[in-house]
Design an enzyme around this catalytic site. Structure first.
Site, PDB file in Angstrom:
ATOM      1  N   ASP A 190      15.449  -7.758  49.714  1.00  0.00           N
ATOM      2  CA  ASP A 190      14.209  -8.319  50.264  1.00  0.00           C
ATOM      3  C   ASP A 190      14.215  -8.124  51.788  1.00  0.00           C
ATOM      4  O   ASP A 190      15.102  -8.634  52.464  1.00  0.00           O
ATOM      5  CB  ASP A 190      14.184  -9.824  49.903  1.00  0.00           C
ATOM      6  CG  ASP A 190      12.844 -10.463  50.194  1.00  0.00           C
ATOM      7  OD1 ASP A 190      12.044  -9.862  50.933  1.00  0.00           O
ATOM      8  OD2 ASP A 190      12.599 -11.578  49.686  1.00  0.00           O
ATOM      9  N   ASP A 226       8.041  -4.519  49.929  1.00  0.00           N
ATOM     10  CA  ASP A 226       9.256  -4.900  50.673  1.00  0.00           C
ATOM     11  C   ASP A 226      10.335  -5.546  49.796  1.00  0.00           C
ATOM     12  O   ASP A 226      11.228  -6.207  50.328  1.00  0.00           O
ATOM     13  CB  ASP A 226       8.895  -5.835  51.839  1.00  0.00           C
ATOM     14  CG  ASP A 226       8.332  -7.155  51.350  1.00  0.00           C
ATOM     15  OD1 ASP A 226       7.901  -7.235  50.196  1.00  0.00           O
ATOM     16  OD2 ASP A 226       8.324  -8.121  52.142  1.00  0.00           O
ATOM     17  N   GLU A 227      10.256  -5.372  48.492  1.00  0.00           N
ATOM     18  CA  GLU A 227      11.258  -5.969  47.600  1.00  0.00           C
ATOM     19  C   GLU A 227      11.614  -5.005  46.475  1.00  0.00           C
ATOM     20  O   GLU A 227      10.732  -4.406  45.865  1.00  0.00           O
ATOM     21  CB  GLU A 227      10.692  -7.229  46.912  1.00  0.00           C
ATOM     22  CG  GLU A 227      10.614  -8.446  47.786  1.00  0.00           C
ATOM     23  CD  GLU A 227      10.067  -9.619  46.998  1.00  0.00           C
ATOM     24  OE1 GLU A 227      10.470  -9.820  45.843  1.00  0.00           O
ATOM     25  OE2 GLU A 227       9.195 -10.320  47.545  1.00  0.00           O
TER      26      GLU A 227
END
Length: 406
Positions: free
Chosen positions: A9, A111-112
């Site tokens: 993350d 973003d993960e």
DNA sequence: TCTGGGGTCCTAGGACCC
DNA sequence: TCTGGGGTCCTAGGACCC
């Protein structure tokens, strides 16, 4: 067999990535070091916080609150616009680095990522790999990540959320009671602002309280969602890392208008521009749609939507717009000030599975050819050059995704 | 005070059929 | 007059995620 899962993350992703981009452009300041946020444009009535720096977080600034509120908490706050083209580039860099560890990667959002690392059977080895990823991303890509280390996706995601930034946390089954059950229920994945107050009324305050509640009570009150929250609270999740990219189930485009609009002709123009964008993306995915949906939000923030199932799936801008326009006319009450308008297509199927209908006449075929020709011209000369709306005012209003055009 | 835009999944009620 | 039950499809709205 026990699975080994990592969740990666990016810390303050949009803000970190904008910071790196600014530094690359020669900026003297690193916005990660000052009270700063990435936010929408207040003059366009989309002024919410998308990401915040640690200094802004210390002031109490929260994601998704208004920039207005953030400024009150944090005088002198700096606000910067988002840039998704830049974010996609950094997201791809991260993905490329992670591919060195496994190709079983699920891109959960920009973003993960979840990684299925089941080839590393020892917990110590898995933790070591997590730490290595954390270090390598920092030194090679210039931003920091949290890494969650666990035996399923839910626990890995909960772990990566513990303390930030730049941390690696484990959450193995024997750690659940110490590390997760002590947290407030609001921290549990999939418990949002509607459900948390209801649980509070039931005297359920911590994830541990929820874990120890009778599953049947939760099922009676919350249905399927109740079962899921009980399982999550107990660290149960057997879903797979979906490393094969899935086709979208729906495609939509909506806009908060800079000012409320009560003129249906104006709304129709905007709807057409939105529809062109949706249909273009639909064709780019090589898919067809069977459901058209129109969404409106009035000045009091009340949402309404109408949808319609088509006789036959379509890719045609004209066909989607014809239906969207009728839905708008059907639901719009004359004189109502509209704040947001959106169109989306659902019930998508692969274009190649399309059946040649007996009723598909040459007119429709012509229309399809025209759409595809226009798509190619858009890709060659830029999106804004060719739209059927042909109205510069409307085009200025709508944020076309020019960066999607190669 | 001012509240984005992109999604996924679920629920509930009505229509319709057997 | 009183009136089944189960299943599927469709639509509108809600909750949640990043």
């Amino acid at each position: 067999m026990e699975r080994q899962i990592l969740h990666v993350d990016v810390n303050n992703a949009f803000l970190s990535w904008t910071a790196l981009d600014m530094l690359k452009q020669g900026s003297k300041i690193d916005i990660r070091e000052i009270p700063a946020v990435i936010g929408g444009d207040e003059s366009k009535r989309s002024g919410i916080v998308l990401a915040k720096s640690m200094k802004a977080k210390e002031c109490g600034v929260r994601t998704a609150e208004t920039i207005y509120q953030a400024r009150i908490k944090c005088p002198g706050l700096k606000v910067f616009p988002s840039n998704f083209k830049v974010y996609r580039q950094y997201s791809n860099q991260l993905y490329q680095l992670l591919l060195e560890y496994t190709d079983k990667i699920e891109r959960f959002s920009i973003d993960e990522c979840f990684l299925d690392m089941t080839q590393y059977l020892m917990n110590d080895t898995l933790l070591h790999k997590g730490k290595e990823i954390n270090q390598r991303v920092k030194t090679e890509l210039g931003f920091t990540v949290n890494v969650g280390v666990a035996h399923n996706k839910l626990l890995a995601k909960m772990a990566s959320d513990f303390t930030k930034p730049d941390k690696v946390h484990t959450l193995f089954e024997n750690e659940i009671s110490d590390k997760m059950w002590t947290l407030p229920i609001s921290e549990l994945f999939m418990l949002g602002k509607r459900t948390v107050p209801k649980l509070y009324n039931m005297q359920i305050r911590t994830i541990g309280d929820l874990a120890k509640t009778d599953k049947r009570i939760l099922q009676n009150k919350f249905g399927k969602h109740g079962i899921m929250m009980w399982e999550y609270a107990n660290g149960i999740d057997d879903t797979e890392v979906k490393y094969v990219k899935e086709k979208p189930k729906g495609i939509g485009n909506s806009i908060t208008l800079p000012e409320d609009i009560s003129d249906i002709k104006k709304l129709e123009e905007i709807l057409l521009a939105l529809t062109e964008q949706v249909a273009y993306r639909l064709r780019k995915e090589k898919m067809m749609a069977r459901v058209v949906n129109v969404q409106l939000r009035n000045k009091d923030f009340v949402d309404a939507s109408h949808q319609r199932k088509l006789i036959q799936a379509t890719t045609s801008t004209k066909e989607i717009y014809r239906n969207a326009k009728e839905l708008l006319e059907q639901m719009y009450r004359k004189g109502t000030p509209i704040r947001l308008i959106g169109v989306r297509v659902d019930d998508l199927t692969d274009e190649k599975e399309m059946q040649i209908s007996l009723f598909q006449d040459s007119n429709e075929e012509k229309q399809e050819k025209l759409d595809k020709t226009i798509d190619k011209l858009k890709e060659k000369y830029g999106y804004n050059l060719i739209t059927r709306a042909g109205n510069m005012e409307v085009e200025d209003l709508i944020q076309f995704r020019k960066d999607d055009v190669k």
